[in-house]
Design a protein around this motif. Structure first.
Motif, PDB file in Angstrom:
ATOM      1  N   LYS A  49       0.808  -1.153  -0.112  1.00 32.36           N
ATOM      2  CA  LYS A  49      -0.050   0.147   0.041  1.00 32.36           C
ATOM      3  C   LYS A  49       0.720   1.230  -0.123  1.00 32.36           C
ATOM      4  CE  LYS A  49      -4.059  -1.947   2.235  1.00 32.36           C
ATOM      5  NZ  LYS A  49      -4.837  -2.127   3.428  1.00 32.36           N
ATOM      6  N   SER A  50       1.947   1.193   0.806  1.00 35.42           N
ATOM      7  CA  SER A  50       2.892   2.230   0.803  1.00 35.42           C
ATOM      8  C   SER A  50       3.714   2.588  -0.604  1.00 35.42           C
ATOM      9  CB  SER A  50       3.997   1.886   2.109  1.00 35.42           C
ATOM     10  OG  SER A  50       5.029   2.981   1.813  1.00 35.42           O
ATOM     11  N   TYR A  51       3.965   1.453  -1.078  1.00 35.47           N
ATOM     12  CA  TYR A  51       4.566   1.481  -2.510  1.00 35.47           C
ATOM     13  C   TYR A  51       3.545   1.974  -3.461  1.00 35.47           C
ATOM     14  CZ  TYR A  51       8.560  -1.465  -1.148  1.00 35.47           C
ATOM     15  OH  TYR A  51       9.912  -1.925  -0.563  1.00 35.47           O
ATOM     16  N   SER A  52       2.223   1.695  -3.516  1.00 35.13           N
ATOM     17  CA  SER A  52       1.364   1.880  -4.416  1.00 35.13           C
ATOM     18  C   SER A  52       1.121   3.526  -4.263  1.00 35.13           C
ATOM     19  CB  SER A  52      -0.155   1.513  -3.786  1.00 35.13           C
ATOM     20  OG  SER A  52      -1.206   2.034  -4.597  1.00 35.13           O
ATOM     21  N   GLU A  53       1.116   3.850  -2.905  1.00 33.32           N
ATOM     22  CA  GLU A  53       0.923   5.580  -2.916  1.00 33.32           C
ATOM     23  C   GLU A  53       2.411   6.450  -3.449  1.00 33.32           C
ATOM     24  OE1 GLU A  53       0.060   6.540   1.204  1.00 33.32           O
ATOM     25  OE2 GLU A  53      -1.814   4.887   1.193  1.00 33.32           O
ATOM     26  N   LYS A  54       3.458   5.736  -2.996  1.00 37.28           N
ATOM     27  CA  LYS A  54       4.842   6.286  -3.109  1.00 37.28           C
ATOM     28  C   LYS A  54       4.978   6.435  -4.754  1.00 37.28           C
ATOM     29  CE  LYS A  54       9.638   6.398  -2.214  1.00 37.28           C
ATOM     30  NZ  LYS A  54      10.730   5.484  -1.343  1.00 37.28           N
ATOM     31  N   TYR A  55       4.796   5.350  -5.406  1.00 37.59           N
ATOM     32  CA  TYR A  55       4.950   5.198  -6.603  1.00 37.59           C
ATOM     33  C   TYR A  55       3.763   5.341  -7.715  1.00 37.59           C
ATOM     34  CZ  TYR A  55       9.309   3.407  -5.135  1.00 37.59           C
ATOM     35  OH  TYR A  55      10.522   3.483  -4.127  1.00 37.59           O
ATOM     36  N   HIS A  56       2.783   5.866  -7.210  1.00 37.88           N
ATOM     37  CA  HIS A  56       1.460   6.001  -7.867  1.00 37.88           C
ATOM     38  C   HIS A  56       0.930   5.017  -8.684  1.00 37.88           C
ATOM     39  CE1 HIS A  56       1.994  10.347  -6.561  1.00 37.88           C
ATOM     40  NE2 HIS A  56       3.061  10.226  -6.781  1.00 37.88           N
ATOM     41  N   VAL A  57       1.071   3.690  -8.339  1.00 42.67           N
ATOM     42  CA  VAL A  57       0.598   2.468  -8.785  1.00 42.67           C
ATOM     43  C   VAL A  57      -0.728   1.797  -8.252  1.00 42.67           C
ATOM     44  CG1 VAL A  57       1.057   0.055  -9.477  1.00 42.67           C
ATOM     45  CG2 VAL A  57       2.989   1.817  -9.377  1.00 42.67           C
ATOM     46  N   PRO A  58      -1.809   1.612  -9.311  1.00 38.52           N
ATOM     47  CA  PRO A  58      -2.972   1.199  -8.817  1.00 38.52           C
ATOM     48  C   PRO A  58      -2.664  -0.087  -7.925  1.00 38.52           C
ATOM     49  CG  PRO A  58      -3.286   1.894 -11.011  1.00 38.52           C
ATOM     50  CD  PRO A  58      -1.796   1.939 -10.492  1.00 38.52           C
ATOM     51  N   LEU A  59      -3.710  -0.157  -7.020  1.00 38.67           N
ATOM     52  CA  LEU A  59      -3.409  -1.567  -6.302  1.00 38.67           C
ATOM     53  C   LEU A  59      -4.786  -2.097  -5.982  1.00 38.67           C
ATOM     54  CD1 LEU A  59      -1.776  -3.357  -4.212  1.00 38.67           C
ATOM     55  CD2 LEU A  59      -2.874  -1.673  -2.261  1.00 38.67           C
ATOM     56  N   ILE A  60      -4.913  -3.545  -6.180  1.00 42.05           N
ATOM     57  CA  ILE A  60      -6.251  -3.883  -5.932  1.00 42.05           C
ATOM     58  C   ILE A  60      -5.822  -5.075  -4.824  1.00 42.05           C
ATOM     59  CG2 ILE A  60      -7.733  -5.823  -6.943  1.00 42.05           C
ATOM     60  CD1 ILE A  60      -7.610  -4.517  -9.626  1.00 42.05           C
ATOM     61  N   GLU A  61      -6.606  -5.073  -3.765  1.00 46.17           N
ATOM     62  CA  GLU A  61      -6.339  -5.753  -2.509  1.00 46.17           C
ATOM     63  C   GLU A  61      -7.887  -6.850  -2.668  1.00 46.17           C
ATOM     64  OE1 GLU A  61      -6.267  -6.097   2.116  1.00 46.17           O
ATOM     65  OE2 GLU A  61      -5.570  -4.247   1.155  1.00 46.17           O
ATOM     66  N   ASP A  62      -7.718  -7.945  -3.051  1.00 47.80           N
ATOM     67  CA  ASP A  62      -8.765  -8.924  -3.143  1.00 47.80           C
ATOM     68  C   ASP A  62      -8.302 -10.317  -3.377  1.00 47.80           C
ATOM     69  OD1 ASP A  62     -11.233  -9.731  -3.365  1.00 47.80           O
ATOM     70  OD2 ASP A  62     -12.048  -8.553  -4.618  1.00 47.80           O
ATOM     71  N   PHE A  63      -8.986 -11.234  -3.455  1.00 44.57           N
ATOM     72  CA  PHE A  63      -8.870 -12.693  -3.760  1.00 44.57           C
ATOM     73  C   PHE A  63      -8.067 -13.416  -2.845  1.00 44.57           C
ATOM     74  CE2 PHE A  63      -9.091 -10.130  -7.837  1.00 44.57           C
ATOM     75  CZ  PHE A  63     -10.503 -10.487  -8.025  1.00 44.57           C
ATOM     76  N   THR A  64      -8.193 -14.590  -2.763  1.00 45.90           N
ATOM     77  CA  THR A  64      -7.397 -15.458  -1.661  1.00 45.90           C
ATOM     78  C   THR A  64      -6.064 -15.950  -2.517  1.00 45.90           C
ATOM     79  OG1 THR A  64      -8.259 -17.637  -2.353  1.00 45.90           O
ATOM     80  CG2 THR A  64      -9.253 -16.321  -0.810  1.00 45.90           C
ATOM     81  N   PRO A  65      -5.097 -16.264  -1.689  1.00 47.14           N
ATOM     82  CA  PRO A  65      -3.793 -16.679  -2.474  1.00 47.14           C
ATOM     83  C   PRO A  65      -4.203 -18.333  -3.340  1.00 47.14           C
ATOM     84  CG  PRO A  65      -3.201 -16.466  -0.358  1.00 47.14           C
ATOM     85  CD  PRO A  65      -4.951 -16.145  -0.349  1.00 47.14           C
ATOM     86  N   ASP A  66      -5.193 -18.834  -2.995  1.00 49.26           N
ATOM     87  CA  ASP A  66      -5.338 -19.930  -3.887  1.00 49.26           C
ATOM     88  C   ASP A  66      -6.246 -19.445  -5.097  1.00 49.26           C
ATOM     89  OD1 ASP A  66      -4.448 -21.828  -2.031  1.00 49.26           O
ATOM     90  OD2 ASP A  66      -6.199 -22.048  -1.026  1.00 49.26           O
ATOM     91  N   GLU A  67      -7.034 -18.549  -5.074  1.00 54.44           N
ATOM     92  CA  GLU A  67      -7.781 -17.937  -6.188  1.00 54.44           C
ATOM     93  C   GLU A  67      -6.857 -17.372  -7.311  1.00 54.44           C
ATOM     94  OE1 GLU A  67     -12.363 -16.347  -4.410  1.00 54.44           O
ATOM     95  OE2 GLU A  67     -10.511 -15.121  -4.368  1.00 54.44           O
ATOM     96  N   LEU A  68      -6.029 -16.771  -6.794  1.00 52.12           N
ATOM     97  CA  LEU A  68      -4.580 -16.211  -7.598  1.00 52.12           C
ATOM     98  C   LEU A  68      -3.870 -17.359  -8.153  1.00 52.12           C
ATOM     99  CD1 LEU A  68      -3.669 -13.030  -5.472  1.00 52.12           C
ATOM    100  CD2 LEU A  68      -4.823 -13.098  -7.549  1.00 52.12           C
ATOM    101  N   GLY A  69      -3.483 -18.105  -7.186  1.00 50.25           N
ATOM    102  CA  GLY A  69      -2.720 -19.328  -7.888  1.00 50.25           C
ATOM    103  C   GLY A  69      -3.504 -20.077  -8.815  1.00 50.25           C
ATOM    104  N   TYR A  70      -4.490 -20.198  -8.539  1.00 54.41           N
ATOM    105  CA  TYR A  70      -5.555 -21.138  -9.318  1.00 54.41           C
ATOM    106  C   TYR A  70      -5.498 -20.346 -10.962  1.00 54.41           C
ATOM    107  CZ  TYR A  70      -9.225 -23.906 -11.553  1.00 54.41           C
ATOM    108  OH  TYR A  70     -10.004 -24.706 -12.568  1.00 54.41           O
ATOM    109  N   ALA A  71      -5.806 -19.230 -11.077  1.00 56.37           N
ATOM    110  CA  ALA A  71      -5.842 -18.455 -12.172  1.00 56.37           C
ATOM    111  C   ALA A  71      -4.426 -18.391 -12.977  1.00 56.37           C
ATOM    112  CB  ALA A  71      -6.316 -17.081 -11.952  1.00 56.37           C
ATOM    113  N   LEU A  72      -3.372 -18.459 -12.155  1.00 55.24           N
ATOM    114  CA  LEU A  72      -2.279 -18.433 -12.650  1.00 55.24           C
ATOM    115  C   LEU A  72      -1.337 -19.658 -12.903  1.00 55.24           C
ATOM    116  CD1 LEU A  72      -0.993 -15.130 -10.776  1.00 55.24           C
ATOM    117  CD2 LEU A  72      -1.944 -15.276 -13.041  1.00 55.24           C
ATOM    118  N   GLY A  73      -1.961 -21.026 -12.481  1.00 53.84           N
ATOM    119  CA  GLY A  73      -1.653 -22.102 -12.687  1.00 53.84           C
ATOM    120  C   GLY A  73      -0.110 -22.409 -11.797  1.00 53.84           C
ATOM    121  N   LEU A  74      -0.460 -21.747 -10.532  1.00 52.59           N
ATOM    122  CA  LEU A  74       0.490 -21.896  -9.423  1.00 52.59           C
ATOM    123  C   LEU A  74      -0.121 -22.300  -8.101  1.00 52.59           C
ATOM    124  CD1 LEU A  74       2.424 -18.637 -10.263  1.00 52.59           C
ATOM    125  CD2 LEU A  74       3.408 -20.632 -11.007  1.00 52.59           C
ATOM    126  N   GLU A  75       0.792 -22.793  -6.932  1.00 50.69           N
ATOM    127  CA  GLU A  75       0.179 -22.730  -5.850  1.00 50.69           C
ATOM    128  C   GLU A  75       0.042 -21.299  -5.264  1.00 50.69           C
ATOM    129  OE1 GLU A  75      -0.143 -25.712  -3.666  1.00 50.69           O
ATOM    130  OE2 GLU A  75       0.419 -26.594  -5.686  1.00 50.69           O
TER     131      GLU A  75
END
Length: 101
Positions: A48-74
């Protein structure tokens, strides 16, 4: 949104993992950060700090398993999107999903 995230990975426009994203955001290579809602508080605070400092949008959502499944990873907690057009599309999809709920 997660299926488009998978396409983004296949196209080679994702940075995966804490350390790689930390370096990439500091060097201006990240156009969107996604962190798991189950990431540690330290990880959330740092990105969140990096998002503000470097003006990069941030999405905070999904479980690690949901992200991993979408990406074919653990389970994975931190993802960075490098290509601006894909980052913009992911944000648009995410916003439209949020508006439907």
């Amino acid at each position: 949104m997660l299926s488009f995230l998978g396409l983004t990975r296949k196209s080679g426009n994702l940075v995966l993992g804490y350390n790689k994203n930390e370096e990439a955001v500091k060097t201006g290579k990240i156009s969107l950060m996604i962190i798991s809602k189950e990431a540690s508080e330290n990880t959330k605070d740092k990105f969140k700090s990096y998002s503000e400092k470097y003006h990069v949008p941030l999405i905070e959502d999904f479980t690690p398993d949901e992200l991993g499944y979408a990406l074919g990873l653990e389970g994975i907690a931190v993802v960075g999107v490098t290509k601006k057009s894909m980052a913009k599309k992911l944000q648009e999809i995410y916003i439209s999903i949020q508006e439907e709920e």
